[in-house]
Design a protein around this motif. Structure first.
Motif, PDB file in Angstrom:
ATOM      1  N   GLN A 201       0.744  -1.083  -0.007  1.00  0.00           N
ATOM      2  CA  GLN A 201      -0.042  -0.055   0.049  1.00  0.00           C
ATOM      3  C   GLN A 201       0.945   1.382   0.085  1.00  0.00           C
ATOM      4  O   GLN A 201       2.113   1.153   0.151  1.00  0.00           O
ATOM      5  CB  GLN A 201      -0.889   0.019   1.422  1.00  0.00           C
ATOM      6  N   ALA A 205      -1.293   5.841   2.763  1.00  0.00           N
ATOM      7  CA  ALA A 205      -2.418   5.067   3.474  1.00  0.00           C
ATOM      8  C   ALA A 205      -2.143   4.433   4.661  1.00  0.00           C
ATOM      9  O   ALA A 205      -2.845   4.587   5.497  1.00  0.00           O
ATOM     10  CB  ALA A 205      -2.770   4.336   2.158  1.00  0.00           C
ATOM     11  N   GLN A 256       0.541  10.420  -2.538  1.00  0.00           N
ATOM     12  CA  GLN A 256       0.398   9.287  -1.566  1.00  0.00           C
ATOM     13  C   GLN A 256       1.812   8.892  -0.966  1.00  0.00           C
ATOM     14  O   GLN A 256       2.136   7.610  -0.837  1.00  0.00           O
ATOM     15  CB  GLN A 256      -0.241   8.152  -2.081  1.00  0.00           C
TER      16      GLN A 256
END
Length: 366
Positions: A201, A205, A256
């Motif tokens: 991931q 996150a 991210q």
């Protein structure tokens, strides 16, 4: 062995403060003359500390005056973060803290100004402990001294003659979540991580999920001043507490990614962690017990080096770390300062820590 500490405060950085601190320490130790003086001065002494050094030498009748200026100083009786102050520890009866002319596999009290810190001398022979005597910015004037005079290199190594001691470090981090592996990075940007099950991931996150699980609000942004990484070369090393602390300096929700203070290597392991007062006290209590066990004797005095972001800034105007140590050793002489980077030996060598306390306990050498 005779040992004592003293702390003097005033409105201005005068030599008289050094005299007062040394005289208080001599009185506490029952000494008229000291073998050596460990002298810490508030940072406003840094541009011109020589008068205070001479005053301390005269008051103790010794030229063996070592120490540094720092943003804050402390003894077992009080701490000072604002204003002018001098803290002194005196030693007699065969004990002394003096410059280490030859390095070896022994405990070395290491003091450094921010501009003098480097990994070369940190890795040189000797089990170093101490602190970087600087504020959070690393700017300003900071001085280091030994033999009663300033050190041009702005760092020094001091040996502890006639003493035996034990040293350990306690940080303030509480792990949140399970260990994870670093899969992909781009310079300082941590991009992709994976958990124990191998599920990948984004770093963003992963961090958000662990903050949510820990009940830590990030509605107004990630609390970067509280969140760090506990980073290790392998999962096994992480489990053995053989890790370094890595600061987080930013994040990008769109990309991210999480930006780290230093570059990291894919394949390394880490745990997200958060600065926590309860964890800080628990770790310090464990450290006190560990140092006491390694000393195998009742300590005669202690040296404590604390992060400037810890101490009263961390504990709402009081220093719970000093208070905890005093519960274990009421009346024990203690001296130290608040700096920006704590130095302590580890199984892998000497290391620089943040948001930590380095504690040394000492007694007379048999």
């Amino acid at each position: 062995m005779k040992v004592g500490t003293g702390l003097a405060q005033g409105r201005h950085p005068t030599a008289e403060l050094a005299t007062q601190a040394v005289k208080q320490a001599l009185d506490q130790a029952g000494l008229e003359i000291a073998n050596s003086v460990l002298l810490f001065l508030s940072e406003d002494f840094a541009p011109a500390p020589q008068a205070a050094l001479r005053a301390a030498a005269v008051a103790a009748s010794t030229t063996q005056v070592s120490g540094c200026s720092a943003p804050g100083i402390l003894t077992q009786d009080d701490w000072v973060l604002d204003g002018s102050a001098a803290a002194a520890l005196v030693l007699g009866d065969g004990a002394a803290i003096v410059p280490a002319k030859e390095l070896g596999d022994r405990l070395l009290l290491t003091l450094a100004a921010p501009n003098a810190f480097n990994s070369t001398w940190l890795a040189a022979p000797g089990q170093r402990f101490g602190s970087v005597a600087g504020d959070a910015t690393g700017l300003g004037a900071f001085s280091v001294w030994e033999d009663g005079k300033g050190v041009l290199s702005s760092h020094c190594d001091l040996r502890l003659d006639g003493l035996k001691g034990a040293v350990a470090m306690a940080h303030a981090l509480q792990p949140i979540g399970a260990p994870q592996r670093i899969e992909r990075v781009d310079q300082h940007d941590l991009q992709v991580v994976s958990g124990l099950a191998g599920l990948q991931q984004s770093a963003w996150a992963s961090l958000v999920i662990e903050l949510d699980h820990a009940g830590i609000s990030h509605d107004t942004g990630i609390p970067f001043h509280r969140v760090m990484l506990m980073l290790a070369d392998s999962e096994v090393a992480l489990a053995r507490d053989e890790y370094q602390m890595m600061a987080i300096i930013g994040a990008d929700a769109h990309a991210q990614t999480v930006m780290l203070a230093q570059e990291v290597t894919p394949g390394s392991w880490f745990v997200w962690a958060i600065l926590d007062r309860k964890a800080a006290q628990q770790r310090l209590a464990a450290t006190i017990a560990s140092v006491e066990d390694n000393l195998h004797d009742q300590p005669a005095f202690g040296l404590m080096f604390s992060c400037l972001a810890r101490g009263p800034h961390f504990y709402d105007g009081v220093d719970d770390d000093i208070a905890l140590l005093k519960r274990y050793y009421p009346g024990m002489p203690l001296i130290g300062f608040y700096g920006n980077g704590e130095i302590a030996p580890t199984p892998g060598g000497n290391a620089l820590w943040q948001h930590s306390v380095v504690l040394g306990l000492f007694t007379a050498e048999n």
